[in-house]
Write an enzyme that holds these catalytic residues in place. Structure first.
Site, short mmCIF file in Angstrom:
data_model
loop_
_atom_site.label_atom_id
_atom_site.label_comp_id
_atom_site.label_asym_id
_atom_site.label_seq_id
_atom_site.Cartn_x
_atom_site.Cartn_y
_atom_site.Cartn_z
N THR A 295 3.77 -3.38 -12.09
CA THR A 295 3.70 -2.78 -13.43
C THR A 295 4.98 -3.05 -14.20
OG1 THR A 295 2.30 -1.04 -12.50
CG2 THR A 295 3.23 -0.63 -14.66
N ARG B 155 1.85 -13.08 -8.00
CA ARG B 155 0.95 -13.53 -6.94
C ARG B 155 -0.48 -13.13 -7.25
NH1 ARG B 155 2.93 -10.65 -1.78
NH2 ARG B 155 3.32 -9.03 -3.31
N LYS C 288 -4.11 -0.45 -0.25
CA LYS C 288 -3.11 -0.76 -1.27
C LYS C 288 -3.71 -0.86 -2.67
CE LYS C 288 0.36 -4.27 -2.48
NZ LYS C 288 -0.26 -4.74 -3.73
N ALA D 191 4.17 -10.23 1.92
CA ALA D 191 5.63 -10.21 2.05
C ALA D 191 6.10 -9.66 3.39
CB ALA D 191 6.25 -9.39 0.92
N PHE E 29 6.58 -6.19 -1.80
CA PHE E 29 7.12 -5.02 -1.10
C PHE E 29 8.56 -4.75 -1.50
CE2 PHE E 29 3.66 -5.98 2.18
CZ PHE E 29 2.83 -4.99 1.70
N PHE F 232 7.14 9.22 -14.00
CA PHE F 232 5.85 9.86 -13.79
C PHE F 232 5.84 11.21 -14.53
CE2 PHE F 232 5.79 6.70 -10.59
CZ PHE F 232 4.49 6.55 -10.12
N TRP G 160 4.20 2.16 -18.33
CA TRP G 160 2.84 2.44 -17.84
C TRP G 160 2.03 3.13 -18.93
CZ3 TRP G 160 -0.46 6.51 -17.28
CH2 TRP G 160 -1.57 6.32 -16.45
#
Length: 560
Positions: A77, A98, A109, A277, A305, A385, A413
């Site tokens: 993100t 990726r 995940k 990864a 990761f 958040f 976000w």
């Protein structure tokens, strides 16, 4: 008030025709191969023009993160948000990511296209099948496996020892029941009975080769250098000995071409390749990264990761092989994740706990120190958040500033580029300063065991490495065969600096147990498997697949 889901936001995005997105990179319509209206591949002509134009012009910005937790960090993100933010302040920026694997999408995940207002789209297509690259990689890998067993069936002229075949099969799915299998059952017509197994496609050496190859000639050369097993005299048998390399390259011809999509804010993103990864090297393709650097002034890419895995491999493997050097690094964290590293249970993350945030900052601080060892300037991007408090955010920013590292509280976000503008301005200025003095962690001529120990001590902060005697002998044999200059790719848990996924924070007093090593001669590195890491993951008790479905309108729902 509930927020729309990631897939709802992506579905309602106003996408531009892919030819308009390509034009942002200076590409003509005849230089891209459309896959529908909203995705395309870069054509051979575009890639040739990139090479003829002299290569890199842009600044390379690496986005990495603290160790992942179930609380979420938001690395992809942030990568997307930063690319949008750079474009919003007037920079010509591209993003390199990726491709997602089906296994995690249906497992625990989820997808890998970012989230909220900082996504690449079409989110559902990218996460499920996309342009078929992973299927081509699986097919090329399994073609080689089929040719090995066929060679045994028709007389084994290469004297390949069936007990020493190292090439397994792959599947782009989490399926623990396939980790160890027996093939050739049912009588002589079905070949020789032998034990083998499956890895997930993203752990395939073919995936690593596609992501590290410079062009089609380099691809075929690397495919031919794959070691499939050993003769009874211990000499290696290569894919080229089976005459498999040409057909494998043919299957991968289109998969080698980077995929072009766009962000929600219509900025260009190349999404190409996808090695894990923890069990692979965790970076998008060299060919996509170099293409982006030739067409944009700033390129934002990520490594999978945490920085102990993805960034270390990006810097020691990808940059070493491709001749790349980042200009700046963004280290992503969230207050929720820091609290988990500070000992707070997931169910209690909504309660203010400044002390836990400060304790969890030890994980952040260690990653900052590690990046500095490569001679790279770092910025901390803190994803906000809704449950985060000002006191908690102030604690993280103060922690970073006390160590001379700027930290930015980002809200991309929820707000897109407007929520990361300040960090984008700082990162662009930092990349332009030329302050980076990139140096890999170890030299090529350091021994293989010493390279593993260097990473374990310097990055994981282990007291040392525990090698089984057969592992030490194998490393010595490979050095004697001329493979000693290869970098190492350590496969371990992503959740901890140690090999124990339960040891969060910044553990010390641990040893890295290496139980197995594998030579990826075509990719150009040695894999060291540490602890209980699996190259074929399993699904969780409640896989994400249970919530994925089609709506009455035929649209995919439930992806995250």
């Amino acid at each position: 008030m509930s927020h729309p889901s990631d897939i709802e936001i992506a579905r309602n995005a106003h996408k531009k025709p892919i030819a308009e997105v390509a034009a942002r990179l200076g590409l003509r319509p005849d230089q891209v191969l459309p896959y529908g209206h909203d995705k395309a591949k870069l054509g051979a002509g575009a890639l040739a023009a990139r090479r003829a134009g002299g290569g890199q012009r842009g600044r390379l910005i690496l986005v990495t993160a603290i160790n992942p937790t179930p609380a979420g960090e938001g690395k992809t993100t942030t990568t997307v948000g930063l690319g949008d933010g750079l474009n919003a302040i007037g920079k010509n920026a591209a993003i390199c990511l990726r491709e997602p694997s089906l296994g995690p999408c249906f497992g625990m995940k989820g997808g890998a296209t970012g989230g909220g207002r900082a996504q690449v789209v079409p989110m559902d297509a990218i996460n499920l099948h996309f342009t078929g690259d992973f299927h081509a990689i699986s097919a090329a890998h399994n073609l080689l496996a089929a040719m090995i067993d066929n060679h045994l069936h028709w007389g084994n002229a290469l004297d390949l020892d069936p007990r020493r075949i190292t090439w397994r099969r792959v599947l782009d799915m989490n399926d623990r029941s396939l980790r160890q299998v027996a093939t050739g059952l049912g009588g002589a017509a079905n070949g020789f009975v032998r034990e083998t197994g499956f890895d997930i496609t993203v752990a395939s050496e073919v995936m690593a080769i596609l992501c590290l190859a410079e062009d089609l000639d380099d691809l075929e050369r690397r495919l031919g250098a794959i070691i499939v097993g050993y003769r009874r005299d211990q000499s290696p048998v290569f894919a080229r000995d089976l005459k498999a390399d040409g057909a494998m390259a043919a299957l991968l011809k289109e998969a080698m071409q980077p995929n072009l999509v766009q962000t929600i804010e219509n900025n260009p993103a190349l999404v190409h390749g996808g090695p894990f990864a923890n069990i692979a090297h965790g970076c998008n393709s060299v060919i996509a990264t170099k293409a982006a650097l030739s067409m944009a002034d700033y390129v934002v890419t990520e490594a999978g990761f945490g920085a102990d895995l993805g960034a270390e491999k990006f810097l020691n493997i990808k940059c070493r092989q491709a001749g790349l050097a980042p200009d700046a690094v963004v280290l992503v964290a969230s207050i929720r994740a820091l609290k988990m590293n500070g000992g707070v249970a997931k169910g209690d993350l909504g309660v203010e706990n400044v002390a836990a945030v400060e304790a969890g900052c030890a994980n952040l601080g260690r990653h900052m120190e590690n990046i500095a060892k490569f001679g790279l300037p770092v910025v901390v991007g803190l994803n906000r958040f809704a449950t985060d408090t000002d006191a908690e955010a102030d604690a993280v920013i103060a922690y970073c500033e006390a160590r001379g590292v700027p930290a930015f509280l980002n809200t991309h976000w929820a707000e897109g580029s407007a929520g990361i503008r300040a960090m984008a301005e700082h990162v662009a200025a930092l990349a332009d300063q030329g302050a980076a003095n990139f140096t890999p962690l170890y030299a090529d001529d350091l021994g293989l065991q010493a390279k593993i120990e260097r990473v374990a001590r310097e990055i994981y902060r282990a007291d040392g490495v525990a090698l089984a005697p057969r592992v030490a002998r194998q490393l010595a044999d490979w050095e004697a065969q001329g493979h000693g200059r290869l970098p190492v790719c350590i496969a371990k848990t992503q959740y901890s600096f140690s090999a124990d996924p339960g040891r969060l924070g910044a553990p010390t007093g641990h040893t890295l147990p290496v139980r197995e090593v594998r030579l990826a001669a075509g990719a150009g590195f040695v894999v060291a498997l540490a602890g209980d890491i699996m190259t074929m993951p399993g699904l969780p008790r409640q896989p994400a697949a249970e919530a994925i479905t089609l709506t009455d309108a035929g649209e995919i729902d439930g992806l995250f």
